[in-house]
Structure formats: structure tokens, C-alpha cells
Motif scaffolding. Structure first.
Motif, PDB file in Angstrom:
ATOM      1  N   ILE A   1      31.244 -33.855 -14.950  1.00 31.70           N
ATOM      2  CA  ILE A   1      32.096 -33.328 -13.879  1.00 31.70           C
ATOM      3  C   ILE A   1      32.107 -31.803 -13.912  1.00 31.70           C
ATOM      4  O   ILE A   1      31.959 -31.138 -12.879  1.00 31.70           O
ATOM      5  N   ALA A   2      32.289 -31.237 -15.104  1.00 33.53           N
ATOM      6  CA  ALA A   2      32.303 -29.779 -15.240  1.00 33.53           C
ATOM      7  C   ALA A   2      30.973 -29.174 -14.808  1.00 33.53           C
ATOM      8  O   ALA A   2      30.934 -28.103 -14.170  1.00 33.53           O
ATOM      9  N   SER A   3      29.868 -29.850 -15.124  1.00 27.94           N
ATOM     10  CA  SER A   3      28.551 -29.362 -14.725  1.00 27.94           C
ATOM     11  C   SER A   3      28.405 -29.362 -13.207  1.00 27.94           C
ATOM     12  O   SER A   3      27.867 -28.415 -12.625  1.00 27.94           O
ATOM     13  N   CYS A   4      28.892 -30.420 -12.576  1.00 28.46           N
ATOM     14  CA  CYS A   4      28.841 -30.486 -11.109  1.00 28.46           C
ATOM     15  C   CYS A   4      29.677 -29.377 -10.479  1.00 28.46           C
ATOM     16  O   CYS A   4      29.266 -28.753  -9.493  1.00 28.46           O
ATOM     17  N   GLU A   5      30.851 -29.152 -11.031  1.00 29.35           N
ATOM     18  CA  GLU A   5      31.709 -28.084 -10.517  1.00 29.35           C
ATOM     19  C   GLU A   5      31.017 -26.730 -10.625  1.00 29.35           C
ATOM     20  O   GLU A   5      31.033 -25.925  -9.679  1.00 29.35           O
ATOM     21  N   ALA A   6      30.399 -26.460 -11.773  1.00 28.88           N
ATOM     22  CA  ALA A   6      29.724 -25.180 -11.979  1.00 28.88           C
ATOM     23  C   ALA A   6      28.535 -25.036 -11.035  1.00 28.88           C
ATOM     24  O   ALA A   6      28.291 -23.958 -10.472  1.00 28.88           O
ATOM     25  N   LEU A   7      27.787 -26.111 -10.845  1.00 26.06           N
ATOM     26  CA  LEU A   7      26.634 -26.078  -9.956  1.00 26.06           C
ATOM     27  C   LEU A   7      27.077 -25.784  -8.523  1.00 26.06           C
ATOM     28  O   LEU A   7      26.470 -24.956  -7.822  1.00 26.06           O
ATOM     29  N   LEU A   8      28.149 -26.436  -8.089  1.00 26.79           N
ATOM     30  CA  LEU A   8      28.644 -26.201  -6.734  1.00 26.79           C
ATOM     31  C   LEU A   8      29.130 -24.768  -6.554  1.00 26.79           C
ATOM     32  O   LEU A   8      28.922 -24.164  -5.497  1.00 26.79           O
TER      33      LEU A   8
ATOM     34  N   GLY B   1      35.679 -34.519  -6.586  1.00 30.89           N
ATOM     35  CA  GLY B   1      37.030 -35.082  -6.533  1.00 30.89           C
ATOM     36  C   GLY B   1      37.058 -36.562  -6.864  1.00 30.89           C
ATOM     37  O   GLY B   1      37.948 -37.035  -7.576  1.00 30.89           O
ATOM     38  N   LEU B   2      36.075 -37.307  -6.367  1.00 33.80           N
ATOM     39  CA  LEU B   2      36.016 -38.742  -6.661  1.00 33.80           C
ATOM     40  C   LEU B   2      35.737 -38.994  -8.136  1.00 33.80           C
ATOM     41  O   LEU B   2      36.324 -39.901  -8.748  1.00 33.80           O
ATOM     42  N   ALA B   3      34.825 -38.217  -8.729  1.00 36.37           N
ATOM     43  CA  ALA B   3      34.540 -38.379 -10.152  1.00 36.37           C
ATOM     44  C   ALA B   3      35.776 -38.071 -10.990  1.00 36.37           C
ATOM     45  O   ALA B   3      36.087 -38.774 -11.957  1.00 36.37           O
ATOM     46  N   GLN B   4      36.499 -37.022 -10.617  1.00 35.68           N
ATOM     47  CA  GLN B   4      37.713 -36.670 -11.345  1.00 35.68           C
ATOM     48  C   GLN B   4      38.779 -37.751 -11.172  1.00 35.68           C
ATOM     49  O   GLN B   4      39.530 -38.057 -12.106  1.00 35.68           O
ATOM     50  N   ALA B   5      38.821 -38.347  -9.977  1.00 37.93           N
ATOM     51  CA  ALA B   5      39.776 -39.437  -9.735  1.00 37.93           C
ATOM     52  C   ALA B   5      39.493 -40.611 -10.666  1.00 37.93           C
ATOM     53  O   ALA B   5      40.421 -41.244 -11.191  1.00 37.93           O
ATOM     54  N   ALA B   6      38.212 -40.904 -10.878  1.00 38.12           N
ATOM     55  CA  ALA B   6      37.849 -41.991 -11.783  1.00 38.12           C
ATOM     56  C   ALA B   6      38.276 -41.672 -13.216  1.00 38.12           C
ATOM     57  O   ALA B   6      38.793 -42.544 -13.934  1.00 38.12           O
ATOM     58  N   LEU B   7      38.075 -40.429 -13.623  1.00 31.93           N
ATOM     59  CA  LEU B   7      38.496 -40.019 -14.967  1.00 31.93           C
ATOM     60  C   LEU B   7      40.015 -40.088 -15.101  1.00 31.93           C
ATOM     61  O   LEU B   7      40.538 -40.563 -16.119  1.00 31.93           O
ATOM     62  N   ASP B   8      40.724 -39.638 -14.073  1.00 34.13           N
ATOM     63  CA  ASP B   8      42.187 -39.710 -14.075  1.00 34.13           C
ATOM     64  C   ASP B   8      42.659 -41.157 -14.246  1.00 34.13           C
ATOM     65  O   ASP B   8      43.557 -41.453 -15.050  1.00 34.13           O
ATOM     66  N   GLU B   9      42.066 -42.051 -13.461  1.00 35.77           N
ATOM     67  CA  GLU B   9      42.471 -43.450 -13.476  1.00 35.77           C
ATOM     68  C   GLU B   9      42.172 -44.089 -14.826  1.00 35.77           C
ATOM     69  O   GLU B   9      43.004 -44.834 -15.372  1.00 35.77           O
ATOM     70  N   PHE B  10      41.009 -43.797 -15.386  1.00 34.70           N
ATOM     71  CA  PHE B  10      40.658 -44.374 -16.683  1.00 34.70           C
ATOM     72  C   PHE B  10      41.623 -43.896 -17.762  1.00 34.70           C
ATOM     73  O   PHE B  10      42.108 -44.693 -18.576  1.00 34.70           O
ATOM     74  N   MET B  11      41.896 -42.591 -17.769  1.00 30.87           N
ATOM     75  CA  MET B  11      42.773 -42.039 -18.799  1.00 30.87           C
ATOM     76  C   MET B  11      44.192 -42.584 -18.672  1.00 30.87           C
ATOM     77  O   MET B  11      44.863 -42.828 -19.687  1.00 30.87           O
ATOM     78  N   ALA B  12      44.649 -42.796 -17.450  1.00 26.41           N
ATOM     79  CA  ALA B  12      46.000 -43.312 -17.243  1.00 26.41           C
ATOM     80  C   ALA B  12      46.140 -44.738 -17.758  1.00 26.41           C
ATOM     81  O   ALA B  12      47.221 -45.138 -18.211  1.00 26.41           O
TER      82      ALA B  12
END
Length: 391
Positions: free
Chosen positions: A287-294, A244-255
Motif C-alpha cells: 500500500i505504501a509503495s502504491c501511495e509513493a508511486l502515485l 483506498g480500497l486496499a487500505q479498507a481491506a487492511l482496516d477491516e482485517f485488523m479490526a
């Protein structure tokens, strides 16, 4: 009282509906050094604190992977809220491993917040009907907003043997210090809590069999699907906070990217530069790799619980090592995106610096630190003993 029995899609929609407010309250969480009361109320109303409560007591009793998905969404809005929610919910599930009488007390409202930890820094002395508890516990995440707390402690038996036990006490019987003054994850409120001569009835104490969900004197001792390996379940769901934190960083950068050039160059749109494009792709793929691993780890934890089997040593070591890998990879993602950001990202009023400090602080947790966790996994892969009891 919080809404109970919500199905997963409804719960997830409810969480997404409060995300803007959780995000807006992040600075307040850091300033107060604990989760704002408004966040707690919003999460409670969404049904979050009933996720691990058995249906018998009015909870939604969601499987581990659905709980993890909820933690990721909350952390995407506020890292501290995501971490504290994970602690409250997973330790709340731990209460389902206590005798029936304790469960009836803890789960009476169908929604509960339980804090606690596994460092046995307290002592228990047997007395009539139970024990007397004394001790202090550092880094007790969310204790100020919890209703119950698991206090790991030791007791010396008549034969001189020392045993680890886990008393469960109401948080209003503990005192807390004002000692959580940190550079990151400040909103988790991980203060020191103390018990002074607190009586704990015997039905609210379990032994180390709790690690394998092998405790008795409870209605759900043989219930398939929810008697998880304790650390496997907690660690696998913890990883979702980092996603979630990694995705938040991606969200913030893209915005912030549209209209941003690269200072002191002729690039008027940073997004048109190949380096930016490559780094964004790497971040998204990590991020996608982490999600799949989890998801793989959560499936292992769930499948064993569904079959009523214990996780193997290799499975437990793999969970610990790979969740530490997820935490470190999430930290790398945030650092990559932060390095691509303009100098204004250092402003304390911006979200990005808070995300970075949160992920840096949380990744230092002892059960997530790469040295111990990857060592344990590697030792087991080599056919050696793991070198730790925390698997």
C-alpha cells in the motif's frame, strides 16, 4: 448549496467526519446499484464536488494530488462512492476546458457532478447553432446522479473526414437503462445512457485538443497549474481509489484480528503467527509503495501543468502503465488479506467480501487492464510507438 472554497485540511476533516455513514451505506449502494442520495448530500456538504471547480465560480480549485487524497479517503469508506466521486470531480474539471459560456452554465453553483467517458459511440450532425446528438454510451458511471454528461461522439465533415468531438449535455436530456447488474462495484450505477435527437449548442462542444488542455475561447486557456494532460490527470487520480480500497481491506482485517485464532490448530491468536505478521507487513508495504508511486505520477502531471508544458510520450505511457500496476497491486493486497481471513469473511453482511468484489471489478476497467497498459509502457520504454491513442 454545498460549502465552497474550503481549504484542503478542512475538506479532509469533513470527509473523515462522514466516513462512518458512507461505510454504513455501502450495502444500500450495492442493493440500489447507485450511490445513495444521502451519500451525495454528505459529500456535497463536505465540499467534495467543488474540488475541481475554478475559484472564479466559487469552487476550491484544489490541485490534483489533493483531489486524489480525498478520493482515497472516500474509497476507504465505500469503494463505489470513491469511484463515482472520482468520475464526477475529474470530469467536472474537464468542463473547465470548454468555452467560457459553457463553464458559466456548468459551474453556476460552485459545485457540480459531471459524468461521461471517452468511447465515441455517438454521432453528431451539424445544425444551425450547434449539433444534433444521437447515440448510446455503456458503463456511464454515475450518470443517474450527475447534472451534466460528456458524450464522446463523431461527426462527418463536408470533406468526408470523421472527427471526434465531446458534447456536454444536461443529464435530464438523456435516458438511462436498467442494465447495471454486476458482481462488483454495483453501487457505481454505470448504466447505459442514450441521447435521441438532443440539440447541443456549439459552445458546449470541444474537439480532441481537449486531451492536451489546448482548447481555446476560454478565460483559463493560459492559466498555469490546472491545464493538465487529460488522461494523465484522470488516470493518476483514479489510482487513489485503489489505494483506498486496499487500505479498507487492511482496516477491516485488523479490526477483526483480535481474539481470532486459527481454526483447527492450537493457535489461539492469529496475530501471533509469523505468517500473519509477514503477510501484514507485505500488505502495508505494498500500500505504501502504491501511495509513493502515485505521488510521483501526480507530481509529474502537476509540474507539467505548472510550467504550461505538455507531458512527454514516455511520461504519459508511464502514467498509464504504473496506474495499472497500482490497480493490480491493490487487488493483490486485498486477495492476500482475504486469504488470511476466517471463513466468516464470505458472509454477505460483512464488509470484506464487498471490498474484494469492488477491487476485482474496478481493476477490469479498459484503461487499467495490465495487458494493454503495461504493453504501452513497455513499448515506449523500448523506443516503439505505444500502440494506443489513449495516453
Amino acid at each position: 448549496m454545498a460549502a465552497a472554497g474550503k481549504d484542503f485540511p478542512t475538506l479532509l476533516d469533513a470527509i473523515r467526519g462522514i466516513v462512518p455513514k458512507l461505510r454504513a451505506n455501502s450495502p444500500e449502494a450495492e442493493e440500489r446499484r447507485r450511490i445513495p442520495d444521502e451519500n451525495i448530500a454528505l459529500l456535497d456538504e463536505a465540499g467534495v464536488f467543488g474540488m475541481a471547480v475554478p475559484e472564479r465560480f466559487g469552487g476550491s480549485d484544489l490541485p490534483a494530488w489533493q483531489q486524489a487524497a480525498a478520493f482515497a479517503e472516500i474509497a476507504r469508506a465505500c469503494g463505489s462512492s470513491g469511484w463515482v466521486t472520482m468520475v464526477w470531480v475529474t470530469t467536472g474539471w474537464m468542463a473547465s476546458l470548454y468555452p467560457d459560456k459553457a463553464q458559466e452554465e456548468v459551474f453556476a453553483g460552485g459545485s457540480v457532478r459531471v459524468s461521461g467517458g471517452f468511447t465515441a459511440s455517438g454521432t453528431l450532425v451539424p445544425t444551425e447553432g450547434g449539433y444534433v446528438l444521437n447515440g448510446s454510451w455503456r458503463f456511464n458511471t454515475g450518470v443517474q446522479g450527475a447534472q451534466w454528461n460528456v458524450c464522446a461522439a463523431t461527426v462527418e465533415r463536408e470533406d468526408g473526414q470523421v472527427e471526434e468531438l465531446f458534447p456536454l449535455v444536461p443529464t435530464d436530456e438523456l435516458t438511462t437503462a436498467d442494465d447495471w447488474k454486476v458482481f462488483g462495484a454495483a453501487g457505481t450505477g454505470s448504466v447505459t445512457s442514450t441521447a435521441e435527437n438532443v440539440f447541443v449548442p456549439a459552445h458546449r462542444v470541444v474537439d480532441a485538443s481537449v486531451y492536451e488542455a489546448a482548447t481555446g475561447d476560454r478565460w483559463n486557456a493560459e492559466t498555469p497549474g490546472r491545464n493538465y494532460n487529460l488522461l494523465g490527470y484522470i488516470l493518476a487520480t483514479t489510482g487513489a481509489v485503489f489505494v483506498g480500497l486496499a487500505q479498507a481491506a487492511l482496516d477491516e482485517f485488523m479490526a477483526r484480528l483480535p481474539g481470532k485464532g486459527i481454526t483447527y490448530t492450537q493457535w489461539t491468536e492469529q496475530g501471533e503467527h509469523p505468517h500473519t505478521q509477514i503477510q501484514l507487513a507485505l500488505a502495508a508495504n505494498k500500500i505504501a509503495s502504491c501511495e509513493a508511486l502515485l505521488q510521483t505520477l501526480l507530481k509529474t502531471v502537476q509540474d507539467r501543468a505548472d510550467r504550461g508544458e505538455r507531458m512527454t510520450l514516455q511520461e504519459r505511457a508511464t502514467v498509464r502503465g504504473q496506474v495499472a500496476f497500482v490497480a493490480q497491486t491493490a487487488k493483490e493486497v486485498v486477495a492476500m488479506l482475504y486469504a488470511l481471513s476466517p471463513a466468516s469473511a464470505i458472509m454477505s453482511s460483512g464488509a470484506f467480501q464487498l471490498i474484494q468484489r469492488d477491487v476485482m471489478a474496478l481493476s477490469l476497467h479498459g484503461l487499467l487492464a495490465p495487458v494493454g497498459s503495461l504493453e504501452a509502457q513497455g513499448r515506449v520504454l523500448l523506443g516503439m510507438e505505444p500502440g494506443t491513442d489513449y495516453l
